[in-house]
Scaffold this motif. Structure first.
Motif, PDB file in Angstrom:
ATOM      1  N   GLU A   1     114.685   3.405  55.671  1.00  0.00           N
ATOM      2  CA  GLU A   1     114.255   3.119  54.297  1.00  0.00           C
ATOM      3  C   GLU A   1     112.856   3.670  54.041  1.00  0.00           C
ATOM      4  O   GLU A   1     112.569   4.184  52.956  1.00  0.00           O
ATOM      5  CB  GLU A   1     114.285   1.608  54.056  1.00  0.00           C
ATOM      6  CG  GLU A   1     115.677   1.004  54.096  1.00  0.00           C
ATOM      7  CD  GLU A   1     115.667  -0.513  54.157  1.00  0.00           C
ATOM      8  OE1 GLU A   1     116.746  -1.113  54.075  1.00  0.00           O
ATOM      9  OE2 GLU A   1     114.565  -1.104  54.312  1.00  0.00           O
ATOM     10  N   ALA A   2     111.983   3.582  55.045  1.00  0.00           N
ATOM     11  CA  ALA A   2     110.602   4.048  54.881  1.00  0.00           C
ATOM     12  C   ALA A   2     110.533   5.559  54.706  1.00  0.00           C
ATOM     13  O   ALA A   2     109.803   6.065  53.849  1.00  0.00           O
ATOM     14  CB  ALA A   2     109.758   3.611  56.079  1.00  0.00           C
ATOM     15  N   ILE A   3     111.270   6.319  55.497  1.00  0.00           N
ATOM     16  CA  ILE A   3     111.197   7.781  55.369  1.00  0.00           C
ATOM     17  C   ILE A   3     111.957   8.273  54.150  1.00  0.00           C
ATOM     18  O   ILE A   3     111.672   9.351  53.631  1.00  0.00           O
ATOM     19  CB  ILE A   3     111.695   8.504  56.640  1.00  0.00           C
ATOM     20  CG1 ILE A   3     113.150   8.166  56.945  1.00  0.00           C
ATOM     21  CG2 ILE A   3     110.796   8.181  57.823  1.00  0.00           C
ATOM     22  CD1 ILE A   3     113.723   8.979  58.108  1.00  0.00           C
ATOM     23  N   ALA A   4     112.917   7.476  53.671  1.00  0.00           N
ATOM     24  CA  ALA A   4     113.645   7.868  52.462  1.00  0.00           C
ATOM     25  C   ALA A   4     112.737   7.828  51.247  1.00  0.00           C
ATOM     26  O   ALA A   4     112.987   8.523  50.252  1.00  0.00           O
ATOM     27  CB  ALA A   4     114.846   6.947  52.248  1.00  0.00           C
ATOM     28  N   HIS A   5     111.667   7.017  51.295  1.00  0.00           N
ATOM     29  CA  HIS A   5     110.740   6.894  50.182  1.00  0.00           C
ATOM     30  C   HIS A   5     109.450   7.689  50.400  1.00  0.00           C
ATOM     31  O   HIS A   5     108.503   7.573  49.637  1.00  0.00           O
ATOM     32  CB  HIS A   5     110.393   5.416  49.939  1.00  0.00           C
ATOM     33  CG  HIS A   5     111.546   4.617  49.412  1.00  0.00           C
ATOM     34  ND1 HIS A   5     112.439   3.965  50.240  1.00  0.00           N
ATOM     35  CD2 HIS A   5     111.985   4.391  48.144  1.00  0.00           C
ATOM     36  CE1 HIS A   5     113.351   3.349  49.509  1.00  0.00           C
ATOM     37  NE2 HIS A   5     113.113   3.588  48.241  1.00  0.00           N
ATOM     38  N   GLY A   6     109.397   8.472  51.479  1.00  0.00           N
ATOM     39  CA  GLY A   6     108.225   9.298  51.734  1.00  0.00           C
ATOM     40  C   GLY A   6     108.174  10.491  50.795  1.00  0.00           C
ATOM     41  O   GLY A   6     109.129  10.783  50.059  1.00  0.00           O
ATOM     42  N   GLU A   7     107.040  11.195  50.837  1.00  0.00           N
ATOM     43  CA  GLU A   7     106.852  12.325  49.935  1.00  0.00           C
ATOM     44  C   GLU A   7     107.612  13.566  50.391  1.00  0.00           C
ATOM     45  O   GLU A   7     107.933  14.428  49.588  1.00  0.00           O
ATOM     46  CB  GLU A   7     105.356  12.655  49.826  1.00  0.00           C
ATOM     47  CG  GLU A   7     104.518  11.518  49.222  1.00  0.00           C
ATOM     48  CD  GLU A   7     103.054  11.878  49.152  1.00  0.00           C
ATOM     49  OE1 GLU A   7     102.703  13.009  49.536  1.00  0.00           O
ATOM     50  OE2 GLU A   7     102.262  11.019  48.708  1.00  0.00           O
ATOM     51  N   LYS A   8     107.911  13.673  51.697  1.00  0.00           N
ATOM     52  CA  LYS A   8     108.586  14.852  52.221  1.00  0.00           C
ATOM     53  C   LYS A   8     109.824  14.431  52.994  1.00  0.00           C
ATOM     54  O   LYS A   8     110.125  13.251  53.121  1.00  0.00           O
ATOM     55  CB  LYS A   8     107.629  15.642  53.121  1.00  0.00           C
ATOM     56  CG  LYS A   8     106.376  16.122  52.418  1.00  0.00           C
ATOM     57  CD  LYS A   8     105.528  16.987  53.330  1.00  0.00           C
ATOM     58  CE  LYS A   8     104.282  17.482  52.590  1.00  0.00           C
ATOM     59  NZ  LYS A   8     103.460  18.380  53.429  1.00  0.00           N
ATOM     60  N   GLU A   9     110.565  15.431  53.487  1.00  0.00           N
ATOM     61  CA  GLU A   9     111.738  15.124  54.294  1.00  0.00           C
ATOM     62  C   GLU A   9     111.303  14.344  55.526  1.00  0.00           C
ATOM     63  O   GLU A   9     110.502  14.816  56.321  1.00  0.00           O
ATOM     64  CB  GLU A   9     112.442  16.419  54.706  1.00  0.00           C
ATOM     65  CG  GLU A   9     113.708  16.182  55.491  1.00  0.00           C
ATOM     66  CD  GLU A   9     114.411  17.482  55.847  1.00  0.00           C
ATOM     67  OE1 GLU A   9     115.385  17.421  56.607  1.00  0.00           O
ATOM     68  OE2 GLU A   9     113.977  18.540  55.349  1.00  0.00           O
ATOM     69  N   GLY A  10     111.816  13.146  55.662  1.00  0.00           N
ATOM     70  CA  GLY A  10     111.304  12.231  56.672  1.00  0.00           C
ATOM     71  C   GLY A  10     111.948  12.388  58.027  1.00  0.00           C
ATOM     72  O   GLY A  10     113.003  13.014  58.196  1.00  0.00           O
ATOM     73  N   LYS A  11     111.278  11.801  59.010  1.00  0.00           N
ATOM     74  CA  LYS A  11     111.756  11.848  60.387  1.00  0.00           C
ATOM     75  C   LYS A  11     111.198  10.632  61.120  1.00  0.00           C
ATOM     76  O   LYS A  11     110.077  10.198  60.866  1.00  0.00           O
ATOM     77  CB  LYS A  11     111.290  13.134  61.051  1.00  0.00           C
ATOM     78  CG  LYS A  11     111.849  13.386  62.444  1.00  0.00           C
ATOM     79  CD  LYS A  11     111.201  14.603  63.096  1.00  0.00           C
ATOM     80  CE  LYS A  11     111.477  15.884  62.346  1.00  0.00           C
ATOM     81  NZ  LYS A  11     110.938  17.072  63.074  1.00  0.00           N
ATOM     82  N   VAL A  12     111.984  10.093  62.042  1.00  0.00           N
ATOM     83  CA  VAL A  12     111.524   9.021  62.921  1.00  0.00           C
ATOM     84  C   VAL A  12     111.311   9.614  64.307  1.00  0.00           C
ATOM     85  O   VAL A  12     112.196  10.290  64.849  1.00  0.00           O
ATOM     86  CB  VAL A  12     112.545   7.866  62.992  1.00  0.00           C
ATOM     87  CG1 VAL A  12     112.054   6.780  63.957  1.00  0.00           C
ATOM     88  CG2 VAL A  12     112.785   7.282  61.604  1.00  0.00           C
ATOM     89  N   ILE A  13     110.123   9.388  64.858  1.00  0.00           N
ATOM     90  CA  ILE A  13     109.787   9.869  66.192  1.00  0.00           C
ATOM     91  C   ILE A  13     109.789   8.669  67.140  1.00  0.00           C
ATOM     92  O   ILE A  13     109.021   7.722  66.960  1.00  0.00           O
ATOM     93  CB  ILE A  13     108.404  10.546  66.229  1.00  0.00           C
ATOM     94  CG1 ILE A  13     108.305  11.629  65.153  1.00  0.00           C
ATOM     95  CG2 ILE A  13     108.131  11.110  67.622  1.00  0.00           C
ATOM     96  CD1 ILE A  13     109.284  12.766  65.310  1.00  0.00           C
ATOM     97  N   ILE A  14     110.661   8.710  68.130  1.00  0.00           N
ATOM     98  CA  ILE A  14     110.762   7.634  69.123  1.00  0.00           C
ATOM     99  C   ILE A  14     110.277   8.161  70.464  1.00  0.00           C
ATOM    100  O   ILE A  14     110.728   9.215  70.926  1.00  0.00           O
ATOM    101  CB  ILE A  14     112.217   7.141  69.264  1.00  0.00           C
ATOM    102  CG1 ILE A  14     112.718   6.581  67.931  1.00  0.00           C
ATOM    103  CG2 ILE A  14     112.335   6.090  70.362  1.00  0.00           C
ATOM    104  CD1 ILE A  14     114.205   6.289  67.922  1.00  0.00           C
TER     105      ILE A  14
END
Length: 365
Positions: free
Chosen positions: A287-300
């Motif tokens: 949900e957080a990256i979907a509302h970001g300014e750019k194409e989002g990504k999660v880094i684990i």
């Protein structure tokens, strides 16, 4: 099955003794860190004879004769290098043993000059994993396996889960925070060196459960254009300034909300949680990256069990036991990660096993 030979029986007995007393390896390492042996060797130029080492360590005279026995165990385990039969020019009348730092023990030196200008202080991680609370939880494993209680071995030993103990025990909380900060300093240097491209071209990042912000500060130092936010529980970030070095601190629960950003970072977080909780956390991340300014990504940054290196695999499996003991959680194989990624709504991921026992995992919507 054929009868074992006498040689096989004696080897098996020796192996059982070695395994049953294996905890003494941990305690020997703990003792060396408390004494500052690695730092003392560093002050001596990286190597020292036993007499020279004794001259630099705060040992009472009554304990000095025992140091050689501690050092022999640590050298046998490869933590230090022992060079036997070296003549010393300190007024002695014969040869003695000289101890040297190696790659492993250099990680325990607190002087920034030895590790490329970074004071990682991984000695803090050793002190954390050998606290009475952590060791005590391991001693409960046998009873825990036979019990129907839902409590973890850590709770059985300490009455509260780790974060509960940290909230009420200032010493344990300090040890935990120092260890996490040391691990973050070390990992930040490696991540920037090995895969800094994941932070290029972005403007914002949220470090979830990022503690006192060590990792976030390292990222903003290497990439000044990135604005970092750290979200963690109130008692963790208590006393940390509201904003410093382009890092903002947010008190909150990652299960409920994660601020929007281009990148969401989860460093050594998910292995503390069950699959169900991981799906909740990753859903908040999506949900957080979907509302970001750019194409989002999660880094684990976490472990993907199954290394071809026997030493790394053993470290991963021991960490899995520790996660079971502390949180009833686990380290995960790739198929385990794939399952929770899919349930959290992520379609694509890439695993990069470039950080020793840990990997960098990139998640895409």
């Amino acid at each position: 099955m054929a009868m074992a030979s006498s040689a096989e029986l004696m080897q098996a007995e020796a192996d059982l003794v070695r395994h049953s007393l294996g905890y003494l390896k941990s305690m020997a390492l703990h003792s060396a860190v408390k004494l500052g042996v690695a730092d003392a060797l560093h002050r001596c130029g990286g190597s020292a004879s036993l007499p020279d080492l004794l001259a630099t360590l705060p040992l009472p005279p009554s304990k000095q004769p025992y140091l050689s026995r501690l050092m022999k165990v640590l050298a046998t385990e490869g933590i230090f290098v022992a060079e036997e039969g070296v003549a010393v020019a300190n007024g002695g009348d014969g040869a003695t043993c000289v101890y040297h730092l190696n790659t492993m023990s250099r990680l325990l030196v607190n002087d920034a000059g030895i590790n490329g200008g970074s004071a990682w202080k991984l000695s803090s991680c050793i002190l954390m994993t050998t606290t009475p609370q952590i060791v005590g939880s391991a001693l409960q494993l046998g009873q825990w396996f036979q019990s129907d209680r839902e409590a973890t071995p850590f709770v059985m030993a300490n009455g509260r889960p780790p974060y509960g103990v940290a909230a009420h025990d200032a010493e344990f909380n300090s040890a935990f925070n120092e260890a996490m900060a040391a691990d973050s300093r070390y990992l930040a240097d490696l991540v920037v060196r090995e895969c800094g491209e994941v932070f290029e071209g972005i403007t914002s990042l949220v470090d979830v459960a990022g503690g006192t912000g060590t990792m976030a500060r390292a990222i903003t130092k290497a990439f000044p254009h990135v604005k970092c936010s750290v979200i963690d529980l109130p008692h963790v970030i208590q006393g940390v300034s509201a904003q410093t070095d382009n890092v903002e601190f947010v008190a909150g629960d990652m299960m409920e909300f994660i601020p929007p950003a281009d990148r969401i970072l989860l460093k050594y977080v998910l292995h503390n949680w069950s699959d169900e909780d991981c799906v909740k956390i990753l859903t908040r991340c999506r949900e957080a990256i979907a509302h970001g300014e750019k194409e989002g990504k999660v880094i684990i940054i976490d472990e993907v069990v199954g290394s071809r290196s026997q030493n790394i695999l053993e470290a991963q499996l021991l960490m899995d036991m520790q996660m079971m003991s502390l949180f009833m959680a686990k380290e995960r194989y790739e198929q385990d990660w794939n399952k929770i990624f899919t349930e959290a709504g992520f379609v694509n991921y890439k695993i990069r096993p470039i950080l020793g026992v840990r990997s960098v995992i990139e998640l895409y919507i």
